[in-house]
Scaffold this motif. Structure first.
Motif, PDB file in Angstrom:
ATOM      1  N   LYS A  11       4.402   0.424  -2.568  1.00  0.00           N
ATOM      2  CA  LYS A  11       2.970   0.156  -2.383  1.00  0.00           C
ATOM      3  C   LYS A  11       2.213   1.374  -1.849  1.00  0.00           C
ATOM      4  CE  LYS A  11       3.101  -4.818  -1.690  1.00  0.00           C
ATOM      5  NZ  LYS A  11       4.482  -5.243  -1.743  1.00  0.00           N
ATOM      6  N   HIS A  13       0.065   4.569  -1.263  1.00  0.00           N
ATOM      7  CA  HIS A  13      -1.071   5.151  -1.990  1.00  0.00           C
ATOM      8  C   HIS A  13      -0.954   6.658  -1.797  1.00  0.00           C
ATOM      9  CE1 HIS A  13      -5.065   5.681  -3.609  1.00  0.00           C
ATOM     10  NE2 HIS A  13      -5.429   6.336  -2.527  1.00  0.00           N
ATOM     11  N   PRO A  15      -1.623   9.389  -4.356  1.00  0.00           N
ATOM     12  CA  PRO A  15      -1.967  10.065  -5.609  1.00  0.00           C
ATOM     13  C   PRO A  15      -2.078  11.578  -5.461  1.00  0.00           C
ATOM     14  CG  PRO A  15      -3.926   9.052  -4.656  1.00  0.00           C
ATOM     15  CD  PRO A  15      -2.761   8.631  -3.797  1.00  0.00           C
ATOM     16  N   ARG A  20       5.962   9.332  -1.854  1.00  0.00           N
ATOM     17  CA  ARG A  20       5.847   7.968  -1.320  1.00  0.00           C
ATOM     18  C   ARG A  20       6.823   7.786  -0.166  1.00  0.00           C
ATOM     19  NH1 ARG A  20       3.944   4.041  -5.003  1.00  0.00           N
ATOM     20  NH2 ARG A  20       2.884   5.078  -6.717  1.00  0.00           N
ATOM     21  N   VAL A  38      -0.759   5.975   3.262  1.00  0.00           N
ATOM     22  CA  VAL A  38      -2.029   5.707   2.583  1.00  0.00           C
ATOM     23  C   VAL A  38      -2.834   6.999   2.636  1.00  0.00           C
ATOM     24  CG1 VAL A  38      -4.113   4.280   2.523  1.00  0.00           C
ATOM     25  CG2 VAL A  38      -1.945   3.279   3.305  1.00  0.00           C
ATOM     26  N   ASN A  40      -5.804   9.829   1.487  1.00  0.00           N
ATOM     27  CA  ASN A  40      -7.257   9.786   1.318  1.00  0.00           C
ATOM     28  C   ASN A  40      -7.701  11.084   0.663  1.00  0.00           C
ATOM     29  OD1 ASN A  40     -10.132  10.496   2.676  1.00  0.00           O
ATOM     30  ND2 ASN A  40      -9.917   8.306   2.360  1.00  0.00           N
ATOM     31  N   THR A  46      -5.299  10.867   5.851  1.00  0.00           N
ATOM     32  CA  THR A  46      -4.039  10.230   5.424  1.00  0.00           C
ATOM     33  C   THR A  46      -3.313   9.611   6.617  1.00  0.00           C
ATOM     34  OG1 THR A  46      -3.745  11.655   3.515  1.00  0.00           O
ATOM     35  CG2 THR A  46      -1.740  10.758   4.501  1.00  0.00           C
TER      36      THR A  46
END
Ligand code: THU
Length: 135
Positions: A11, A13, A15, A20, A38, A40, A46
């Motif tokens: 899951k 995020h 990119p 991960r 996650v 940003n 982040t």
């Protein structure tokens, strides 16, 4: 815990880095809090997987933890960063940490080993400029 960390890693995020990370933090009552990184677009915002897990656990009312698992897809398996280690010291004196990767390599360590000298704010701490002798 490894299963939980592996599942939540999916899951993530991520990119921008494509790196991960999945974490699973176990609270004293046995409940397990998963967290993923996650990212940003500003990069600086982040949040790492380990801190995501800490935030979720604290929001659920947990303050005592007894194990952390972190999973990545690199070899050797990545250790938690300094920010995450400092964050963990807020809630754990010491903590067994298992880092692993998708290939199944495992390395066991502890929070104390990785981060032996967290920031301490003694009761008596005050700015040097406030001391009478410096006036
Ligand atoms: N990351 C973590 O989730 N945990 C760490 O301890 C270090 C790095 C993430 C942040 C970023 O999304 C990606 O890994 C690359 O640094």
């Amino acid at each position: 815990m490894i299963d939980a960390a592996t599942a939540v890693r999916e899951k993530a995020h991520a990119p921008y880095s494509n790196f991960r990370v999945g974490a699973a933090l176990r609270a004293a009552d046995g409940s397990i809090f998963p967290g993923c990184n996650v990212e940003n677009r500003t990069f600086g915002l982040t949040v790492c997987a380990e801190r995501s897990a800490v935030l979720a656990a604290v929001a659920a009312g947990q303050r005592t933890f007894d194990a952390l698992v972190v999973i990545t897809d690199c070899s050797p398996a990545a250790l938690p960063c300094g920010l995450c280690l400092e964050t963990l010291t807020e809630f754990a004196q010491d903590l067994p940490i298992l880092v692993t990767n998708l290939a199944g390599e495992r390395h066991e360590t502890t929070l104390r080993k990785l981060f032996p000298t967290p920031f301490e704010w003694p009761e008596t701490a005050r700015p040097v400029s406030d001391r009478a002798e410096s006036r």
